[in-house]
Write an enzyme that holds these catalytic residues in place. Structure first.
Site, PDB file in Angstrom:
ATOM      1  N   LYS A 202      36.879  42.998  39.511  1.00  0.00           N
ATOM      2  CA  LYS A 202      36.593  44.095  38.576  1.00  0.00           C
ATOM      3  C   LYS A 202      35.962  43.490  37.324  1.00  0.00           C
ATOM      4  O   LYS A 202      36.575  42.677  36.626  1.00  0.00           O
ATOM      5  CB  LYS A 202      37.866  44.846  38.212  1.00  0.00           C
ATOM      6  N   ARG A 212      36.403  56.388  30.936  1.00  0.00           N
ATOM      7  CA  ARG A 212      37.332  56.270  29.814  1.00  0.00           C
ATOM      8  C   ARG A 212      37.382  57.559  29.011  1.00  0.00           C
ATOM      9  O   ARG A 212      38.429  57.916  28.465  1.00  0.00           O
ATOM     10  CB  ARG A 212      36.948  55.071  28.943  1.00  0.00           C
ATOM     11  N   LYS A 257      34.205  46.248  41.796  1.00  0.00           N
ATOM     12  CA  LYS A 257      33.938  47.325  40.837  1.00  0.00           C
ATOM     13  C   LYS A 257      33.216  46.757  39.639  1.00  0.00           C
ATOM     14  O   LYS A 257      33.674  45.746  39.090  1.00  0.00           O
ATOM     15  CB  LYS A 257      35.256  47.978  40.412  1.00  0.00           C
ATOM     16  N   SER A 283      31.879  55.701  37.227  1.00  0.00           N
ATOM     17  CA  SER A 283      31.470  56.889  36.478  1.00  0.00           C
ATOM     18  C   SER A 283      30.059  56.773  35.918  1.00  0.00           C
ATOM     19  O   SER A 283      29.292  57.748  35.943  1.00  0.00           O
ATOM     20  CB  SER A 283      32.458  57.140  35.346  1.00  0.00           C
TER      21      SER A 283
END
Length: 335
Positions: A202, A212, A257, A283
């Site tokens: 990550k 977030r 990620k 996102s």
């Protein structure tokens, strides 16, 4: 590499001439079974909040999330991943609400498994939705994130989720040694069937901004960052070391990620370890494609499916994506 006859004996375009031939020789396909659908859940009843930076994505209370879960079952999406939106009054420096057996996540898990036992449920193991400072761990007096002390809390969070009946815990915090600690604790409690999907590679990415906003940690985090525990985007070999450690500690599956900017990492991980490997189309990736499509600059469905196919071609066994339901519907229509 197998020798290839020279032109004109070989004409690769022969295999592209018509649709049935293209279908016959296609190497990779996306199916609904390849998709994990991330959702944002909040407390209360009849609560629906649009996420401004993620068109089409909503924060939902449990009663409104249940029809979404039912839709996932009907579409053949095997797993839904839960991300909680916690009321500010419940946040504190140690993220203590993450360990509450009657908290939002355990309650949602219990209800989902009661209503839809055939739907896999995955939960995030990390403290950032629960901390008043927005970091994934506990802070020392200088603001540095403490590793071992944080891991102790993460173990309790994972046990709370597993005892609520979740199928899969997914530690996304990037603390050293947390996979082994969680696995040992699960075994000690007899929770031997709880799977661990480790966020192994990550990265400290700029693509997480809309997420977030969605979980409400952006304001708490402020101008701080997560570079002292998430990976440097310039590193590739390090990802293999992280994956190797998590597998040695008991991870069942590993994740990379973000997704598309890190497809080279997905390929290296799959080639090196040949274990179930997943990627998160995060996102910011989703927001970019959505915004371009809304402006008429890209064809929404075509770029959605091409992006998902890229994950499969790179070696991912599955993809966490906010496009999951849209993609599954489209696949069903075209089949």
């Amino acid at each position: 590499m197998n020798p290839v006859a020279p032109f004109p004996s070989s004409r690769p375009r022969r295999l592209r001439r018509d649709e049935f031939t293209r279908n016959l020789v296609r190497e990779h396909r996306v199916t609904p079974h390849d998709l994990i659908y991330p959702v944002f859940v909040l407390d209360g009843q009849n609560q629906r909040q649009q996420v401004g930076s993620m068109p089409g994505v909503e924060r939902l209370s449990l009663d409104l999330l249940l029809p979404v879960a039912e839709d996932c079952v009907k579409l053949g999406i095997p797993v839904m991943a839960l991300f909680p939106v916690i009321d500010a009054s419940l946040k504190d420096p140690t993220g203590s609400e993450a360990m509450n057996p009657e908290g939002l996540v355990p309650r949602v898990v219990r209800e989902l498994k009661k209503r839809f036992p055939e739907l896999g449920v995955m939960t995030d193991v990390a403290l950032d939705p629960f901390t008043s400072h927005g970091q994934d761990g506990l802070l020392d007096e200088t603001g540095y994130i403490l590793n071992d002390e944080t891991t102790a809390v993460l173990v309790q969070q994972a046990l709370t989720q597993a005892e609520a009946g979740v199928d899969m815990v997914a530690p996304s915090d990037m603390m050293d040694g947390r996979i082994g600690a969680i696995r040992q604790a699960l075994e000690a409690r007899g929770l031997i069937h709880t799977r661990i999907m480790a966020y192994s590679a990550k990265y400290a990415s700029a693509f997480y901004g809309p997420f977030r906003d969605a979980v409400g940690s952006a304001g708490n985090l402020g101008k701080s960052n997560k570079k002292v525990y998430q990976m440097d985007p310039g590193n590739s070999d390090e990802a293999l070391r992280e994956v190797a450690m998590d597998l040695a500690e008991g991870a069942d599956m590993v994740m990379v990620k973000p997704g598309m900017p890190y497809l080279d990492i997905v390929r290296r991980v799959k080639d090196e370890f040949k274990v179930p490997t997943f990627a998160y189309q995060v996102s910011g990736e989703y927001a970019m494609l959505k915004a371009a499509a809304q402006n008429g600059w890209l064809d929404h469905d075509l770029v959605m499916m091409e992006s998902l196919l890229a994950f499969k071609r790179a070696g991912a066994d599955g993809v966490l994506t906010y496009f999951a339901r849209d993609a599954a519907r489209l696949i069903r229509q075209q089949s």
